[in-house]
Design a protein around this motif. Structure first.
Motif, PDB file in Angstrom:
ATOM      1  N   LEU A 149       5.266  -1.617  -4.261  1.00  0.00           N
ATOM      2  CA  LEU A 149       4.711  -1.154  -4.016  1.00  0.00           C
ATOM      3  C   LEU A 149       3.812  -0.478  -4.573  1.00  0.00           C
ATOM      4  O   LEU A 149       2.459   0.188  -4.532  1.00  0.00           O
ATOM      5  CB  LEU A 149       4.650  -1.478  -2.170  1.00  0.00           C
TER       6      LEU A 149
ATOM      7  N   SER B  24       1.334  -4.257  -6.774  1.00  0.00           N
ATOM      8  CA  SER B  24       2.095  -4.674  -5.860  1.00  0.00           C
ATOM      9  C   SER B  24       1.330  -6.323  -5.036  1.00  0.00           C
ATOM     10  O   SER B  24       1.816  -6.713  -4.307  1.00  0.00           O
ATOM     11  CB  SER B  24       1.078  -3.403  -5.594  1.00  0.00           C
ATOM     12  N   SER B  25       0.121  -6.709  -5.678  1.00  0.00           N
ATOM     13  CA  SER B  25       0.051  -8.290  -5.603  1.00  0.00           C
ATOM     14  C   SER B  25       1.829  -9.332  -5.731  1.00  0.00           C
ATOM     15  O   SER B  25       1.865  -9.768  -4.558  1.00  0.00           O
ATOM     16  CB  SER B  25      -1.114  -8.398  -5.999  1.00  0.00           C
TER      17      SER B  25
ATOM     18  N   TRP C 132       4.378  -9.230  -2.647  1.00  0.00           N
ATOM     19  CA  TRP C 132       3.507  -9.310  -1.535  1.00  0.00           C
ATOM     20  C   TRP C 132       3.310 -10.977  -1.634  1.00  0.00           C
ATOM     21  O   TRP C 132       3.829 -11.798  -0.282  1.00  0.00           O
ATOM     22  CB  TRP C 132       1.754  -9.245  -1.429  1.00  0.00           C
TER      23      TRP C 132
END
Length: 182
Positions: free
Chosen positions: A134, A140-141, A144
């Motif tokens: 992150l 970061s995407s 997730w």
């Protein structure tokens, strides 16, 4: 001219922008529904009451806390970013420090909750090291999406079972002689 309206470029760019936003929104909704369905299956494995709350954004913490066996007082951690935001409005620079501290405390609580979740389903809590991604802007995407995949593995895999006494040393049901786990 060639018969095209003079501002066709603007309309084309606007249409492309709205198309991109609609495509992104559809992807986010599909990802959320997949995440919520995986949570629903996890909560059903854990025989938690009201597993359908996994589809409601803040209410999904009720079965999550029941699954991880933490107290409902953990709801108060959700107020930490709100308190930080109010502190920024009131005291500006001091508020920025308060907001940073509140965010760090909230992240520590969230990491603790997920470590307990992975332990409850017999998965290694080292999967949480993926959260380091992150900190990398374009990664970061994907982090997730990786957590959605982990939730799907926990929720949909028939070989992964919920261990109701995961926080006890012996792993079995507690007796009167056993000390409580911390």
């Amino acid at each position: 001219m060639n018969g095209l309206p003079p501002n066709i470029g603007f309309h084309l760019a606007l249409g492309m922008m709205f198309g991109f936003v609609a495509l992104h929104l559809a992807f986010v909704v599909i990802l959320y529904l997949l995440f919520a369905t995986a949570q629903y299956c996890m909560f059903r494995k854990a025989t938690v009451p009201l597993p359908w709350l996994s589809y409601i954004p803040v209410a999904n913490l009720y079965p999550f806390f029941r699954t991880t066996r933490v107290t409902m007082w953990n709801w108060l951690w959700l107020l930490a970013p709100v308190v930080g935001g109010i502190a920024i409005l009131l005291w500006h620079w001091v508020g920025v420090a308060v907001c940073a501290i509140a965010l760090i405390l909230y992240l520590i609580a969230a990491i603790r909750w997920h470590a307990r979740l992975f332990k409850a389903f017999g998965m290694n809590p080292l999967w949480l090291l993926g959260l380091i991604g992150l900190l990398v802007p374009y990664l970061s995407s994907l982090v997730w999406i990786g957590f959605v995949v982990l939730y799907c593995i926990i929720g949909f895999h028939s070989g992964i079972r919920y261990r109701p006494y995961f926080d006890w040393e012996g792993g079995g049901p507690p007796s009167d002689k056993d000390p409580p786990a911390v």
